[in-house]
Scaffold this active site. Structure first.
Site, PDB file in Angstrom:
ATOM      1  N   THR A  29      -6.712  12.808  19.211  1.00  0.00           N
ATOM      2  CA  THR A  29      -8.098  13.001  18.834  1.00  0.00           C
ATOM      3  C   THR A  29      -8.772  13.983  19.769  1.00  0.00           C
ATOM      4  O   THR A  29      -9.625  14.743  19.368  1.00  0.00           O
ATOM      5  CB  THR A  29      -8.852  11.666  18.899  1.00  0.00           C
ATOM      6  OG1 THR A  29      -7.982  10.652  18.428  1.00  0.00           O
ATOM      7  CG2 THR A  29     -10.086  11.700  18.034  1.00  0.00           C
ATOM      8  N   ASP A  32      -8.822   2.713  14.739  1.00  0.00           N
ATOM      9  CA  ASP A  32      -8.021   3.792  14.178  1.00  0.00           C
ATOM     10  C   ASP A  32      -6.601   3.293  13.949  1.00  0.00           C
ATOM     11  O   ASP A  32      -5.632   3.910  14.371  1.00  0.00           O
ATOM     12  CB  ASP A  32      -8.044   5.024  15.086  1.00  0.00           C
ATOM     13  CG  ASP A  32      -7.604   6.281  14.335  1.00  0.00           C
ATOM     14  OD1 ASP A  32      -7.490   6.222  13.093  1.00  0.00           O
ATOM     15  OD2 ASP A  32      -7.376   7.311  14.986  1.00  0.00           O
TER      16      ASP A  32
END
Lengths: 294, 581
Positions: free
Chosen positions: B36, B156
């Site tokens: 990310t 996530d």
């Protein structure tokens, strides 16, 4: 030993022996003064930012940790004010009360517009002219850059160890365990104990870096109970909270000594400012060396 | 004390950083993927020879200083210790060589895991047996139980974030979107509870995003991670993501096709959610899950149905999932060490020939997307800027990717399996012994229970509440991790095996809230062998001669050492910015 949610990493003996500032030739008493002033500055800024005391306390401890040990930060390199600002910024960022860099810089500009470090109350009542703490866009950009680079240096110096466990909750839990809340003056006792914990944050002995929250909470309760005159169990109740008699005694003395230290500091820096940035520190060092030469 | 050197304090001696090692101690190998907030590289520690994964922290969005996502992830990982959660070994610093580049580049050092689940499933040479799937799912649930019990939402959950090594161990990785969960933790038999406060809905990669998030429920619960676990469960059978929507609306549509359309029975309160209007058109679906997962046994089907319940309140929690009858019927879960090594499949080479791959929709970029430090939008609904990413496979629009980033953006590791090690994998680190069967963790045994709530319930300190200067304005205490129970210590306190380290029996109540302890009092676990298999194996697993001990000792020694000789002084001398005029 695995770390626990109630303990903090403590400073080692080696770390307490030498600090980065000492290796750079800064006298211990000056370092103590600056650390004390820096911690007070952090507290003041945190209050102006309307932060809860837990967040402020964490910021103060991050600030304190930064200077400890030969690998720690040196006052010859970092001003206490910039480290205080970055500690607070870093701590709020991870808390429920994130503050923008702008708010932080404004608050620090306001605080450093005070002509003296130890201002008396009358002084604070007067409104300083707004121009004295106005931060222009250019100044803001520069200070923000410093804020971010100092933030990184703190993270690196601390090895990203910015988690701080505090004794406040423990203190209340212990008071509940000691069953003092049935006492009519229990809230007085609790307030006093919390005050001691807040005071200990500023200790030149760095009590929070040398003792675990459990012991700090116990010592604060012990002192507060004596001052408020509430009877504690006859037995050695502190043992239950992982604190032995010797440590308790040491902490009590340490906590009580902060008042005298603060008094001395106030007299010592009456009418002047504690050097909270590198330039001021160099000026102060120069002044001192001239005095010794004369 | 003021000697001559004291007069010129700015002239420097060398100083070293403690707690972080230098990047020079690692030999970079190949790039594994992009997370990310940074790239992931494989690297070998020069001294110990151990292989690590180094995750670079990109500083492309520096307007708030050190990236909050990275800071959160580091802080969370430093506090967590579980066999099924990726461990943060240390931080490594790459100090800039060129003048003018003041900021160092930072790497998070984690153990190297041979595969990620997504890559493994992509590898046609790898065939999962059902017993193996059960083993992985159990580990996933244990990791999730640990996280949820510690008031952490992962946010996530996806196959690409589940790392697997050749010893059969599964670990949850990429905590870039994780945050503290302010509510009561899930309890046995009670689903995932309800949340009282609001969180940002801009989380979870779309294919794994639960229906309540698609309908913009802001008071979500650990159930969002359980939905993801359900998707992963199905994915392990189908070998591809089971719900690959190409827009948020399409995602909702295929969910309701699979599970059935929402109604007041299966998803009470759904029609009150902000996003409900747009999905009314999907009414009338009965759900095809039973026919789609024909390969599952009736109990397996019941597990996936429990994990993929539309009603987030009733969705099974991790504690109950571990006890699901599916894991007690034949074939029994495989033991970790019995799982075959997936060696020499050279999947990477094959992929390079094949060229194309199905790109996962990018993970929401958390704080960096939202602009504020909190990664939240001030309103519900679509984010102001939905970046349109062309998806090669579907051609449909994708949203929520960071701009200007290639479409291979994904969390943690690339989906492709990393190339295989021909050497035996490094032994398990000694300081992280498997604590299967220990409930969650044994180290808190001799300490008083932490406060039942995650937060300090402390009233006496002055509390002014959140002030008004928060950039996004109007949002109460935001999407911010609140520390409360961390266990941490500097490197030096991580002695390999402290004498006080106790290993406690399995039936000890799990650490965590007092409530969760009580709730289990009434529960009788009828499984006689619960946890047994794991515990037995622990003995074989404890290897005293961990090659990494050396590195650790060295590191410890280094952090403890003084460094009176401090030479180079090329540090930023910009302290004067804070000087008064």
């Amino acid at each position: 030993m695995q770390p626990s949610p109630l303990t903090n990493p403590l400073a080692t003996v080696t770390q307490l022996e030498t600090s980065g500032s000492q290796l750079d030739g800064i006298p211990t008493d000056l370092e103590d003064s600056i650390r004390f002033a820096g911690a007070r500055l952090t507290q003041a800024a945190g209050m102006l930012l309307r932060l809860p005391q837990e967040v402020i306390a964490q910021a103060i401890l991050v600030f304190m940790r930064f200077w400890v040990g030969p690998d720690g930060g040196s006052l010859a390199e970092f001003g206490a004010e910039q480290v205080s600002a970055a500690s607070l910024y870093l701590t709020t960022k991870l808390s429920a009360y994130p503050k923008s860099a702008r708010s932080l810089i404004n608050v620090y500009a306001y605080l450093s517009s005070n002509p003296t470090t130890f201002a008396n109350l009358d002084h604070l009542q007067q409104k300083p002219p707004e121009t004295s703490y106005f931060v222009s866009e250019g100044t803001y950009e520069r200070r923000r850059a410093t804020l971010f680079s100092t933030e990184q240096r703190i993270l690196k110096t601390l090895g990203f160890q910015i988690q701080v466990n505090l004794p406040y909750t423990l203190c209340i839990t212990y008071l509940q365990a000691l069953d003092v809340f049935t006492h009519p003056r229990a809230s007085e006792l609790a307030k006093r104990a919390i005050s001691h914990l807040n005071t200990a944050l500023l200790s030149p002995q760095m009590l929070y870096l040398t003792h675990q929250p459990t012991s700090l909470a116990t010592a604060a309760i012990y002192l507060a109970a004596r001052e408020v005159n509430i009877k504690m169990p006859e037995v050695e109740w502190w043992e239950v909270f992982d604190t032995d008699r010797e440590e308790l005694g040491f902490l009590c003395v340490g906590m009580l000594s902060v008042e005298g230290f603060a008094q001395q500091e106030r007299e010592k820096w009456e009418g002047t400012r504690v050097p909270l940035d590198v330039k001021d520190l160099e000026a102060e060092m120069k002044r001192r060396s001239e005095i010794t030469q004369d | 004390m003021a000697n001559s050197s004291a007069a010129t304090p700015s002239q420097g001696l060398q100083r070293r950083f403690k707690g972080c090692s230098k990047i020079g101690e690692y030999e970079m190998m190949q790039k594994l993927g992009e997370g990310t907030f940074g790239e992931v590289h494989k690297a070998r520690h020069r001294i110990s020879g151990s292989i690590f994964a180094l995750k670079k922290i990109l500083m492309h969005n520096e307007k708030d200083g050190f990236p909050i996502t990275a800071l959160r992830e580091i802080k969370l990982l430093k506090m967590l210790s579980h066999d099924n959660v990726l461990k943060l070994d240390e931080m490594a610093v790459e100090r800039p060589k060129a003048e003018g580049r003041k900021r160092a580049i930072l790497y998070m050092v984690t153990p190297y895991m041979d595969h990620d689940l997504s890559g493994l499933l992509d590898n046609p040479d790898v065939k999962f047996q059902e017993a193996q799937i059960k083993c992985y799912m159990l580990q996933l649930f244990k990791g999730l139980q640990y996280l949820h019990d510690n008031h952490i939402l992962h946010r996530d959950m996806k196959a690409a974030n589940l790392l697997i090594n050749n010893r059969g161990r599964l670990q949850i990785a990429d905590f870039g979107l994780a945050r503290h969960y302010d509510e009561a933790v899930p309890q046995r038999g009670r689903g995932n509870g309800e949340a009282k406060r609001e969180y940002t809905t801009l989380v979870v990669t779309r294919w794994y995003r639960p229906p309540e998030l698609l309908l913009q429920l802001r008071r979500y619960t650990p159930a969002i991670d359980m939905w993801g676990a359900g998707c992963v469960f199905g994915e392990m059978f189908k070998r591809k993501p089971i719900l690959a929507g190409h827009s948020d609306l399409h995602q909702a549509q295929i969910i309701f096709e699979l599970i059935g359309s929402p109604n007041d029975q299966n998803m009470p309160g759904w029609s009150d959610l902000p996003g409900a209007e747009s999905v009314r058109q999907f009414a009338g679906n009965q759900g095809t899950i039973a026919s789609r997962f024909r390969e599952l046994s009736p109990t397996g089907l019941s597990l996936i149905k429990d994990l993929m319940k539309l009603d987030w309140r009733k969705r099974i929690n991790a504690i109950d999932a571990i006890d699901h009858p599916y894991f007690r019927e034949q074939p029994l879960p495989m033991r970790e060490e019995d799982i075959p090594h997936f060696a020499d499949s050279h999947e990477l080479d094959r992929r390079n020939v094949r060229g194309q791959k199905q790109a996962l929709p990018p993970a929401p970029a958390g704080g960096t997307v939202g602009g504020g430090p909190n990664g939240e939008w001030s309103g519900s609904g679509q984010p102001p800027q939905s970046w349109q990413n062309g998806d090669r496979r579907y051609g449909g629009p994708q949203d929520r990717g960071p701009p200007g980033v290639d479409r291979h953006q994904r969390g943690g590791y690339d989906r492709r399996a990393p190339p295989y090690e021909h050497r035996p994998p490094p032994p398990p680190p000694g300081e992280r012994r498997p604590n299967w069967g220990n409930g969650t963790d044994s180290r808190h045994g001799n300490l008083p229970a932490p406060p039942s709530d995650g937060r300090h319930p402390l009233p006496p300190v002055p509390r002014y509440g959140p002030d008004g200067d928060r950039r996004r304005g109007g949002q109460p205490a935001g999407d911010t991790y609140i520390p409360s129970y961390g266990n941490d210590g500097p490197r030096r306190s991580r002695e390999p095996d402290g004498p006080g380290r106790s290993r406690e029996p399995d039936d000890r109540p799990r650490r965590g809230s007092r409530d969760s302890g009580n709730s289990r009092d009434g529960h009788v676990d009828e499984r006689p062998d619960r946890g047994r298999a794991y515990r037995d194996r622990d003995r074989d697993r404890e290897r005293p001669n961990d090659s990494r001990n050396f590195a650790r000792d060295r590191r410890d020694g280094r952090t403890r050492s003084r460094s009176p000789e401090r030479r180079d002084r090329n540090r930023d001398r910009d302290g004067d910015i804070y000087r008064r005029r």
